[in-house]
Design an enzyme around this catalytic site. Structure first.
Site, short mmCIF file in Angstrom:
data_model
loop_
_atom_site.label_atom_id
_atom_site.label_comp_id
_atom_site.label_asym_id
_atom_site.label_seq_id
_atom_site.Cartn_x
_atom_site.Cartn_y
_atom_site.Cartn_z
N ASP A 32 0.82 -1.21 0.00
CA ASP A 32 0.00 0.00 0.00
C ASP A 32 0.86 1.27 0.00
O ASP A 32 1.97 1.27 0.52
CB ASP A 32 -0.91 -0.02 1.24
CG ASP A 32 -2.06 0.97 1.12
OD1 ASP A 32 -2.35 1.41 -0.01
OD2 ASP A 32 -2.67 1.29 2.15
N HIS A 49 2.49 3.26 -8.97
CA HIS A 49 2.20 1.86 -9.30
C HIS A 49 3.36 1.23 -10.07
O HIS A 49 3.74 0.09 -9.83
CB HIS A 49 0.90 1.75 -10.10
CG HIS A 49 -0.32 2.22 -9.35
ND1 HIS A 49 -0.59 1.82 -8.06
CD2 HIS A 49 -1.35 3.04 -9.70
CE1 HIS A 49 -1.72 2.39 -7.65
NE2 HIS A 49 -2.19 3.14 -8.63
N GLU A 79 -12.61 -4.06 -3.91
CA GLU A 79 -13.07 -2.69 -3.68
C GLU A 79 -12.33 -1.68 -4.57
O GLU A 79 -12.77 -0.54 -4.71
CB GLU A 79 -12.88 -2.30 -2.21
CG GLU A 79 -13.83 -2.99 -1.24
CD GLU A 79 -13.53 -4.48 -1.04
OE1 GLU A 79 -12.35 -4.86 -1.08
OE2 GLU A 79 -14.49 -5.26 -0.87
N ASN A 80 -11.22 -2.09 -5.15
CA ASN A 80 -10.44 -1.15 -5.97
C ASN A 80 -11.14 -0.75 -7.28
O ASN A 80 -10.75 0.23 -7.93
CB ASN A 80 -9.03 -1.69 -6.26
CG ASN A 80 -8.11 -1.67 -5.06
OD1 ASN A 80 -7.24 -2.52 -4.90
ND2 ASN A 80 -8.30 -0.70 -4.16
N TRP A 81 -12.23 -1.47 -7.64
CA TRP A 81 -13.00 -1.09 -8.84
C TRP A 81 -13.66 0.27 -8.65
O TRP A 81 -14.07 0.90 -9.63
CB TRP A 81 -14.09 -2.11 -9.15
CG TRP A 81 -13.58 -3.47 -9.54
CD1 TRP A 81 -13.54 -4.57 -8.76
CD2 TRP A 81 -13.04 -3.86 -10.82
NE1 TRP A 81 -13.00 -5.63 -9.46
CE2 TRP A 81 -12.69 -5.23 -10.72
CE3 TRP A 81 -12.81 -3.19 -12.03
CZ2 TRP A 81 -12.14 -5.95 -11.77
CZ3 TRP A 81 -12.25 -3.91 -13.09
CH2 TRP A 81 -11.92 -5.27 -12.94
N ARG A 83 -12.31 2.93 -7.84
CA ARG A 83 -11.37 4.02 -8.20
C ARG A 83 -11.73 4.56 -9.59
O ARG A 83 -12.44 3.90 -10.36
CB ARG A 83 -9.94 3.49 -8.19
CG ARG A 83 -9.52 3.08 -6.80
CD ARG A 83 -8.06 2.73 -6.75
NE ARG A 83 -7.72 2.37 -5.38
CZ ARG A 83 -6.50 2.37 -4.87
NH1 ARG A 83 -5.49 2.70 -5.64
NH2 ARG A 83 -6.28 2.04 -3.63
N ARG A 206 -5.06 -1.63 9.03
CA ARG A 206 -6.26 -2.40 8.74
C ARG A 206 -5.95 -3.50 7.73
O ARG A 206 -4.92 -3.49 7.08
CB ARG A 206 -7.39 -1.50 8.23
CG ARG A 206 -7.01 -0.63 7.05
CD ARG A 206 -8.19 0.21 6.57
NE ARG A 206 -7.74 1.15 5.56
CZ ARG A 206 -7.48 2.44 5.78
NH1 ARG A 206 -7.65 2.95 6.97
NH2 ARG A 206 -7.05 3.22 4.80
N SER A 208 -8.23 -4.46 5.26
CA SER A 208 -8.83 -4.13 3.95
C SER A 208 -9.29 -5.37 3.16
O SER A 208 -8.99 -5.49 1.97
CB SER A 208 -7.86 -3.28 3.11
OG SER A 208 -7.52 -2.10 3.79
C1 IPE Z 1 -5.50 -2.54 -0.13
O1 IPE Z 1 -5.14 -1.21 -0.29
C2 IPE Z 1 -5.56 -3.21 -1.47
C3 IPE Z 1 -4.29 -3.39 -2.15
C4 IPE Z 1 -3.11 -3.10 -1.68
C5 IPE Z 1 -4.39 -3.97 -3.48
P1 IPE Z 1 -6.24 -0.07 -0.42
O2 IPE Z 1 -5.50 1.20 -0.57
O3 IPE Z 1 -7.21 -0.40 -1.48
O4 IPE Z 1 -6.97 -0.15 0.98
P2 IPE Z 1 -7.69 0.97 1.84
O5 IPE Z 1 -8.63 1.70 0.91
O6 IPE Z 1 -6.63 1.87 2.38
O7 IPE Z 1 -8.38 0.22 2.93
C1 IPE Z 2 -1.63 0.26 -3.38
O1 IPE Z 2 -1.40 1.63 -3.39
C2 IPE Z 2 -1.90 -0.30 -4.75
C3 IPE Z 2 -3.31 -0.64 -5.03
C4 IPE Z 2 -4.28 -0.60 -4.15
C5 IPE Z 2 -3.62 -1.06 -6.36
P1 IPE Z 2 -2.58 2.67 -3.41
O2 IPE Z 2 -2.96 2.92 -4.83
O3 IPE Z 2 -3.68 2.24 -2.52
O4 IPE Z 2 -1.86 3.95 -2.82
P2 IPE Z 2 -2.43 4.95 -1.72
O5 IPE Z 2 -2.86 4.12 -0.55
O6 IPE Z 2 -3.58 5.66 -2.34
O7 IPE Z 2 -1.28 5.83 -1.41
MG MG Z 3 -4.03 2.48 -0.56
#
Ligand code: IPE
Ligand code: IPE
Ligand code: MG
Length: 267
Positions: A32, A49, A79-81, A83, A206, A208
């Site tokens: 993260d 990334h 949950e990343n969908w 974004r 957390r 997540s």
């Molecule tokens: C968890 O990170 C998912 C991945 C690292 C792929 P997120 O950035 O999506 O989690 P939250 O939103 O901080 O809980």
């Molecule tokens: C983790 O980094 C990668 C993915 C969840 C795909 P983030 O994209 O969540 O980066 P932050 O947490 O917004 O900095």
């Molecule tokens: Mg993150």
């Protein structure tokens, strides 16, 4: 002395503090902080990334060299969908690029690659690439890299419950036969030992929706370092910290017999 040599020396010094008898077999990582890393530098999130991929390569090498056997990384959550479409598309394309560019080396290193999650929403060509990479490396047995893509712990548990309900209603199993072992056998991680250590970078405390079942007794290490700045040195620090933990699994520290006799529990 060159920068590379200094890093090598720092890592070697840290390695000496590692008890090779207590290296975790399975490490899980919530990678993260990519977006924040890029934003801090005034760059688009995509740069974070991209940098994150090179860090994953470094940690894959470091964990394998150390003697770990399995690395499970959270690359894209269910949950990343939510974004912005542009970021989701970028990440999907990154999966493509990484597989195309890295699979040969992964195979040469005798690493088996496995994707964990519901791959159905991904584009057809990516699913094909994933399938090809998994089948190319399926007999490699020096190390297992699990990539969690469109993965959610709750979704995985619901899926297992559904499978067991189907088997039970068809008479294949009796409801009374459902136990932890049977549940484990339906998980996406079936056959793989639960992670002894979970690392989360970027300071968030957390889970997540990551590996909810499998992390029941994992040791948790939170690093404040953002994933694109994480490296072998930080990884070794996490291992040393893990090795200092007293894993009790709900029990108590073993006491010599006489202490037990004298304890408050004896009548
Ligand atoms: C968890 O990170 C998912 C991945 C690292 C792929 P997120 O950035 O999506 O989690 P939250 O939103 O901080 O809980
Ligand atoms: C983790 O980094 C990668 C993915 C969840 C795909 P983030 O994209 O969540 O980066 P932050 O947490 O917004 O900095
Ligand atoms: Mg993150």
């Amino acid at each position: 002395m060159s920068f590379g040599k200094i890093i090598y020396r720092k890592n070697t010094e840290l390695s000496k503090r590692i008890d090779m008898q207590k290296v975790p077999e399975h490490v899980a990582i919530i990678m993260d902080g990519n977006g924040r890393w890029a934003t801090k530098k005034g760059l688009p999130r995509s740069f974070g990334h991209n940098k994150g991929v090179s860090v994953l390569k470094e940690i894959l090498k470091a964990s394998k060299n150390l003697g770990c056997k399995v690395l499970t990384v959270y690359a894209f959550s269910t949950e990343n969908w939510t974004r912005p479409t542009k970021e989701v598309d970028f990440l999907i394309n990154l999966f493509r690029e990484v597989l195309r560019n890295e699979i040969e080396e992964i195979h040469q290193e005798l690493i088996k690659i496995k994707f964990i999650g519901d791959l159905s929403p991904f584009p057809k060509d990516l699913k094909q690439l994933i399938y090809n990479s998994e089948s190319l490396t399926k007999n490699n047995n020096s190390f297992l890299l699990n990539i969690c893509a469109n993965y959610g712990g709750r979704q995985e548990i619901v899926k297992v419950a559904k499978e067991l309900a189907i088997k039970s209603s068809s008479g294949e199993i009796k409801p009374s036969e459902v136990n932890e072992e049977l549940f484990n056998s339906e998980l996406l991680t079936r056959g793989i030992k639960d992670p002894e250590l979970l690392i989360r970078t970027s300071g968030e405390k957390r889970i997540s929706n990551f590996l909810l079942w499998q992390l029941a007794y994992s040791e948790i290490y939170i690093s404040d370092v953002l994933w694109p700045d994480f490296n072998e040195f930080e990884f070794l620090k996490a291992i040393i910290d893990y090795q200092s933990r007293n894993r009790r699994f709900g029990g108590i520290e073993s006491l010599p017999n006489e202490s037990f006799e004298d304890s408050q529990y004896s009548s």
